[in-house]
Design a protein around this motif. Structure first.
Motif, PDB file in Angstrom:
ATOM      1  N   TRP A  54       6.876  -0.865   2.294  1.00 59.01           N
ATOM      2  CA  TRP A  54       5.560  -0.628   1.699  1.00 59.01           C
ATOM      3  C   TRP A  54       5.048  -1.835   0.927  1.00 59.01           C
ATOM      4  CZ3 TRP A  54       4.434  -0.712  -3.586  1.00 59.01           C
ATOM      5  CH2 TRP A  54       5.536  -0.861  -4.443  1.00 59.01           C
ATOM      6  N   TRP A  55       5.930  -2.793   0.602  1.00 58.53           N
ATOM      7  CA  TRP A  55       5.567  -3.959  -0.207  1.00 58.53           C
ATOM      8  C   TRP A  55       6.345  -5.159   0.325  1.00 58.53           C
ATOM      9  CZ3 TRP A  55       6.778  -8.149  -2.946  1.00 58.53           C
ATOM     10  CH2 TRP A  55       6.047  -8.537  -4.077  1.00 58.53           C
ATOM     11  N   GLN A  90      -3.484  -0.735   2.655  1.00 56.96           N
ATOM     12  CA  GLN A  90      -4.040   0.517   3.165  1.00 56.96           C
ATOM     13  C   GLN A  90      -3.432   1.683   2.397  1.00 56.96           C
ATOM     14  OE1 GLN A  90      -2.179   2.896   5.129  1.00 56.96           O
ATOM     15  NE2 GLN A  90      -0.269   1.745   5.244  1.00 56.96           N
ATOM     16  N   ARG A  91      -4.193   2.761   2.307  1.00 59.05           N
ATOM     17  CA  ARG A  91      -3.794   3.868   1.437  1.00 59.05           C
ATOM     18  C   ARG A  91      -3.366   5.090   2.256  1.00 59.05           C
ATOM     19  NH1 ARG A  91      -4.596   3.774  -3.945  1.00 59.05           N
ATOM     20  NH2 ARG A  91      -4.020   5.670  -5.067  1.00 59.05           N
ATOM     21  N   GLY A  92      -2.176   4.990   2.867  1.00 54.62           N
ATOM     22  CA  GLY A  92      -1.605   6.141   3.548  1.00 54.62           C
ATOM     23  C   GLY A  92      -2.187   6.446   4.901  1.00 54.62           C
ATOM     24  N   ASP A  93      -2.822   5.469   5.544  1.00 50.87           N
ATOM     25  CA  ASP A  93      -3.387   5.696   6.872  1.00 50.87           C
ATOM     26  C   ASP A  93      -2.391   5.422   7.988  1.00 50.87           C
ATOM     27  OD1 ASP A  93      -5.984   6.363   5.892  1.00 50.87           O
ATOM     28  OD2 ASP A  93      -6.312   4.237   5.497  1.00 50.87           O
ATOM     29  N   ALA A  94      -1.303   4.714   7.673  1.00 51.58           N
ATOM     30  CA  ALA A  94      -0.311   4.346   8.678  1.00 51.58           C
ATOM     31  C   ALA A  94       1.016   4.063   7.984  1.00 51.58           C
ATOM     32  CB  ALA A  94      -0.777   3.108   9.458  1.00 51.58           C
ATOM     33  N   MET A  95       2.047   3.854   8.784  1.00 53.34           N
ATOM     34  CA  MET A  95       3.352   3.445   8.259  1.00 53.34           C
ATOM     35  C   MET A  95       3.451   1.930   8.308  1.00 53.34           C
ATOM     36  SD  MET A  95       5.253   6.113   7.414  1.00 53.34           S
ATOM     37  CE  MET A  95       6.916   5.457   7.474  1.00 53.34           C
ATOM     38  N   PHE A  96       3.953   1.331   7.243  1.00 51.65           N
ATOM     39  CA  PHE A  96       4.208  -0.104   7.262  1.00 51.65           C
ATOM     40  C   PHE A  96       5.476  -0.375   8.069  1.00 51.65           C
ATOM     41  CE2 PHE A  96       1.471  -0.056   3.497  1.00 51.65           C
ATOM     42  CZ  PHE A  96       0.689  -1.181   3.736  1.00 51.65           C
ATOM     43  N   GLY A  97       5.520  -1.528   8.714  1.00 46.77           N
ATOM     44  CA  GLY A  97       6.679  -1.900   9.517  1.00 46.77           C
ATOM     45  C   GLY A  97       7.689  -2.697   8.710  1.00 46.77           C
ATOM     46  N   ALA A 106      -5.510  -5.220  -7.559  1.00 46.96           N
ATOM     47  CA  ALA A 106      -5.117  -6.050  -8.702  1.00 46.96           C
ATOM     48  C   ALA A 106      -3.667  -6.487  -8.572  1.00 46.96           C
ATOM     49  CB  ALA A 106      -5.312  -5.269 -10.006  1.00 46.96           C
ATOM     50  N   HIS A 107      -2.791  -5.601  -8.099  1.00 47.59           N
ATOM     51  CA  HIS A 107      -1.375  -5.943  -7.991  1.00 47.59           C
ATOM     52  C   HIS A 107      -1.104  -7.038  -6.966  1.00 47.59           C
ATOM     53  CE1 HIS A 107       0.354  -3.392 -10.924  1.00 47.59           C
ATOM     54  NE2 HIS A 107       0.093  -2.252 -10.330  1.00 47.59           N
ATOM     55  N   PRO A 108      -1.500  -6.871  -5.702  1.00 40.70           N
ATOM     56  CA  PRO A 108      -1.211  -7.946  -4.742  1.00 40.70           C
ATOM     57  C   PRO A 108      -1.911  -9.257  -5.070  1.00 40.70           C
ATOM     58  CG  PRO A 108      -2.567  -6.230  -3.746  1.00 40.70           C
ATOM     59  CD  PRO A 108      -2.073  -5.684  -5.036  1.00 40.70           C
ATOM     60  N   GLY A 120       0.825  -1.206   0.000  1.00 42.27           N
ATOM     61  CA  GLY A 120       0.000   0.000   0.000  1.00 42.27           C
ATOM     62  C   GLY A 120       0.854   1.248   0.000  1.00 42.27           C
ATOM     63  N   PHE A 121       0.445   2.239   0.780  1.00 49.83           N
ATOM     64  CA  PHE A 121       1.147   3.513   0.826  1.00 49.83           C
ATOM     65  C   PHE A 121       1.403   3.914   2.276  1.00 49.83           C
ATOM     66  CE2 PHE A 121      -1.382   3.362  -3.012  1.00 49.83           C
ATOM     67  CZ  PHE A 121      -0.495   3.780  -3.994  1.00 49.83           C
ATOM     68  N   ASN A 122       2.604   4.384   2.555  1.00 49.22           N
ATOM     69  CA  ASN A 122       2.912   4.882   3.888  1.00 49.22           C
ATOM     70  C   ASN A 122       2.272   6.247   4.110  1.00 49.22           C
ATOM     71  OD1 ASN A 122       4.500   2.758   4.911  1.00 49.22           O
ATOM     72  ND2 ASN A 122       6.285   3.491   3.785  1.00 49.22           N
TER      73      ASN A 122
END
Length: 367
Positions: free
Chosen positions: A250-251, A239-246, A185-187, A157-159
């Protein structure tokens, strides 16, 4: 001999395709069109090619066109794909459509069905597994170093954060499923590439309070649980920019089998591989993996690889049903997307995805 290629849709992603065609030895960029004439003209002048205000006009003026990229936009990032893609197919061109192939399943099915019945090449820019990392993981699977699938976990998603939220996006993004349709579609394509067909889907979706207060309709948090035909299970979090991925960035895609496990980090960057027979201290809570690093950091590296693969398949005249990242493959991802949407609407019910169009094949190839 190089294929003559054209672009329908003179936006940013159209320029990405154009740059790939210009640099690829298998292609020559010959024309562009857009329903906004000013955009088409600017694009044409930039690449020094003829420009047009409609696909029909461009296709009529250039019968030599072999390949058409459909990079139009629209609601949910795909509502304007169907008409120009069908026009190009009706003109007997090989067509590469941006993702999602369409924003409606019925439109996508019609495109795939028409291409199959008329023996035409139809591909989709499902570029997330056209990477060195995916190639490395494919080799692990083919060498039986992973074994039978147990589970996969895909986070993509997006950070972002509530502090960086800028309010509802443009009107074309203001539908509840705009992120789900445009992005999943991508994942789903990656999960299907490594694990095979999905036969059951359960989904939960929501959005954080900051979006609610701004009356943002987008369901930006997607939690999707799936079952594969081979018996394994999978989980997709987007998720679309609601949080930071750990961990993994981002992928990240983690794939665990009965013989070993791999995890791809940041799509193009690296692969971690845990071999159950050789991993150091396997009984430890965090055994050390082998790490393959590509030296790449830019996701943009995927576009020329994926587009070159389509040009290769068309040039080599591979059987229509066996081109890489085909329209039918894209239809599968859309069937999973719509199953997830239905599951959410039914309170997390288990949903069986729609069946794909029949796969017939070439008799000479099959036998």
């Amino acid at each position: 001999m190089a294929l003559n290629c054209a672009i329908i849709g003179a936006g940013g992603i159209g320029r990405t395709h154009a740059r790939c065609y210009v640099k690829d030895e298998l292609s020559t960029l010959v024309a562009v069109c857009d329903i906004v004439p000013e955009k088409a003209q600017k694009f044409g002048e930039e690449f020094n090619i003829p420009w047009y205000a409609s696909a029909k006009e461009m296709l009529a003026a250039h019968p030599e066109i072999d390949v058409v990229s459909v990079t139009t936009s629209g609601y949910d990032n795909g509502s304007m794909h169907f008409e120009p893609a069908m026009e190009a197919l009706e003109a007997k061109k090989a067509v590469l459509v941006e993702k999602p192939i369409c924003s409606e399943y019925s439109d996508a099915y019609a495109l795939v069905d028409y291409a199959a019945k008329n023996k035409l090449y139809l591909g989709c820019d499902l570029n997330h597994y056209f990477t060195k990392t995916a190639d490395y993981a494919d080799n692990l699977i083919q060498e039986n170093k992973i074994g039978e699938l147990v589970y996969c976990i895909h986070k993509v998603g997006f950070n972002g954060s509530e502090k960086k939220y800028g309010g509802p996006m443009s009107p074309r993004w203001q539908t509840p499923y705009s992120h789900v349709k445009a992005f999943c579609a991508h994942p789903f394509s990656v999960m299907r590439h490594f694990c095979g067909d999905i036969v059951a889907v359960q989904a939960f979706m929501d959005k954080p309070g900051v979006r609610r207060t701004q009356r943002d309709p987008m369901l930006s948090i997607n939690s999707i649980h799936v079952k594969f035909a081979n018996g394994g299970v999978g989980y997709l979090l987007s998720q679309r920019g609601d949080a930071m991925f750990g961990l993994g960035g981002w992928w990240s895609y983690e794939h665990a089998g009965t013989r070993g496990t791999f995890c791809i980090e940041n799509c193009v960057e690296k692969v971690h591989y845990w071999d159950v027979d050789t991993v150091e201290n396997p009984s430890m809570a965090s055994p050390k993996p082998q790490v393959y690093e590509t030296g790449l950091t830019s996701f943009d590296e995927t576009f020329p690889v994926r587009i070159h693969a389509f040009l290769e398949d068309v040039t080599n005249k591979v059987p229509y049903e066996h081109i890489r990242a085909s329209g039918r493959d894209a239809l599968a991802t859309l069937s999973y997307t719509f199953a997830a949407m239905r599951s959410y609407e039914e309170g997390g019910a288990l949903v069986v995805p729609e069946k794909l169009n029949p796969l017939h094949g070439d008799v000479k190839y099959v036998y």
